[in-house]
Write a protein that holds these residues in place. Structure first.
Motif, PDB file in Angstrom:
ATOM      1  N   LYS A 186       0.971  -1.242   0.086  1.00 11.68           N
ATOM      2  CA  LYS A 186      -0.052   0.079  -0.018  1.00 11.68           C
ATOM      3  C   LYS A 186       0.879   1.389   0.129  1.00 11.68           C
ATOM      4  O   LYS A 186       0.503   2.075  -0.693  1.00 11.68           O
ATOM      5  CB  LYS A 186      -0.931   0.041   1.303  1.00 11.68           C
ATOM      6  CG  LYS A 186      -1.752   1.192   1.572  1.00 11.68           C
ATOM      7  CD  LYS A 186      -2.686   1.102   2.569  1.00 11.68           C
ATOM      8  CE  LYS A 186      -1.647   1.058   3.697  1.00 11.68           C
ATOM      9  NZ  LYS A 186      -1.171   2.382   4.191  1.00 11.68           N
ATOM     10  N   MET A 212      -1.552   6.148  -2.049  1.00 11.90           N
ATOM     11  CA  MET A 212      -2.580   6.251  -1.044  1.00 11.90           C
ATOM     12  C   MET A 212      -3.963   6.095  -1.744  1.00 11.90           C
ATOM     13  O   MET A 212      -4.892   5.931  -1.174  1.00 11.90           O
ATOM     14  CB  MET A 212      -2.431   7.637  -0.344  1.00 11.90           C
ATOM     15  CG  MET A 212      -1.171   7.696   0.631  1.00 11.90           C
ATOM     16  SD  MET A 212      -1.181   6.407   1.811  1.00 11.90           S
ATOM     17  CE  MET A 212      -2.461   6.464   2.889  1.00 11.90           C
ATOM     18  N   ASN A 235      -5.157   0.019  -1.603  1.00 10.62           N
ATOM     19  CA  ASN A 235      -5.497   0.957  -0.383  1.00 10.62           C
ATOM     20  C   ASN A 235      -6.721   1.008   0.109  1.00 10.62           C
ATOM     21  O   ASN A 235      -7.238   1.177   1.187  1.00 10.62           O
ATOM     22  CB  ASN A 235      -4.701   2.204  -0.580  1.00 10.62           C
ATOM     23  CG  ASN A 235      -4.956   3.305   0.638  1.00 10.62           C
ATOM     24  OD1 ASN A 235      -4.514   3.028   1.627  1.00 10.62           O
ATOM     25  ND2 ASN A 235      -5.701   4.274   0.544  1.00 10.62           N
TER      26      ASN A 235
END
Length: 210
Positions: free
Chosen positions: A119, A124, A129
Motif C-alpha cells: 500500500k 494512497m 489501499n
C-alpha cells in the motif's frame, strides 16, 4: 513472643478471599469499605498500627514494600511473608485464568497484515489501499459491536449523540487511548458534576430571586 493475633494468618482459612485484594485477609477494617477499592481505616493484625488508605497501601505495608506513604510492617515473620506472597500469586493466577481470552475478529483477511508495505509503495489512492481501508473499517465496526455484546450495553446507546461525537473526535487524535475504569468513576465523574453545577447556577439564581 508473638502476638496472639498472628495465629490468624495461617489458621483462619475460612475468611473469604477477594482475588483482586487478597491481603485484606490479614487486616482488620475499622470502617465500612465498598466491595473493592476506596479508602478505609484499617489496623494491621501484626504491628497493630492504624492507617487509612486503599488496598494498595495494605499491600505495600504487609509485603514490606517501600513507598506509597506507608511504612513496611516489621512484625510480619518470614513464614507469614512467604504465605502472603504465595496467596497473591495464586490469586493473580486465578484472575489471569478467568480473564476473557482474546478472540480474533471476523473477516480478517490477508490485506490487513501482509499488504501494508504494498500500500505504501503504490500510493494512497490505489485499489489496494481502498480495499485495506474498507477492511480496517469493518474491523472497527466489529470491535464496537463486540463492546456492546460483551458489556451488555443497550443498543439505544448507539442513538446517543455523545456516542457518535466521541468517535468523530477520536478520529482526529492519533494514538488516543480512551479513559479507563478509575478515571471514569473518579476524575471525569467529578469534572462532569462540577460542570453541570456551573450550568445550573443561573437557573438556581432565578429561583432565589423569587
Amino acid at each position: 513472643m508473638s502476638h496472639p493475633d498472628n495465629v490468624n494468618s495461617t489458621k483462619n482459612t475460612k475468611i473469604e478471599v477477594d482475588d483482586h485484594a487478597p491481603l485484606w485477609k490479614y487486616i482488620k477494617r475499622l470502617d465500612k469499605l465498598g466491595k473493592r477499592g476506596g479508602n478505609t481505616m484499617f489496623e494491621c493484625n501484626y504491628c497493630h498500627n492504624t492507617y487509612k488508605g486503599s488496598y494498595s497501601r495494605v499491600k505495600f505495608h504487609l509485603l514490606k514494600m517501600s513507598g506509597n506513604g506507608i511504612a513496611p510492617c516489621k512484625k510480619v515473620t518470614d513464614e507469614v511473608f512467604a504465605e502472603m506472597k504465595k496467596l497473591v500469586r495464586e490469586c493473580e493466577h486465578r484472575l489471569k485464568s478467568a480473564a476473557p481470552r482474546q478472540v480474533s475478529l471476523p473477516n480478517t483477511g490477508s490485506l490487513l497484515c501482509s499488504n501494508v508495505e504494498q500500500k505504501k509503495r503504490k500510493g494512497m489512492n490505489g485499489p489496494l489501499n481502498r480495499a485495506f481501508q474498507n477492511e480496517a473499517r469493518e474491523q472497527c465496526d466489529v470491535e464496537v459491536a463486540r463492546m456492546f455484546y460483551t458489556g451488555g450495553l443497550s443498543f439505544h446507546l448507539a442513538r446517543n449523540p455523545h456516542y457518535r461525537n466521541s468517535y468523530l473526535r477520536v478520529s482526529t487524535l492519533l494514538g488516543y487511548v480512551p479513559p479507563g475504569y478509575n478515571a471514569l468513576r473518579t476524575t471525569l465523574l467529578q469534572q462532569e458534576k462540577r460542570h453541570i453545577e456551573r450550568c445550573l447556577q443561573p437557573i438556581k439564581g432565578t429561583y432565589m430571586e423569587h
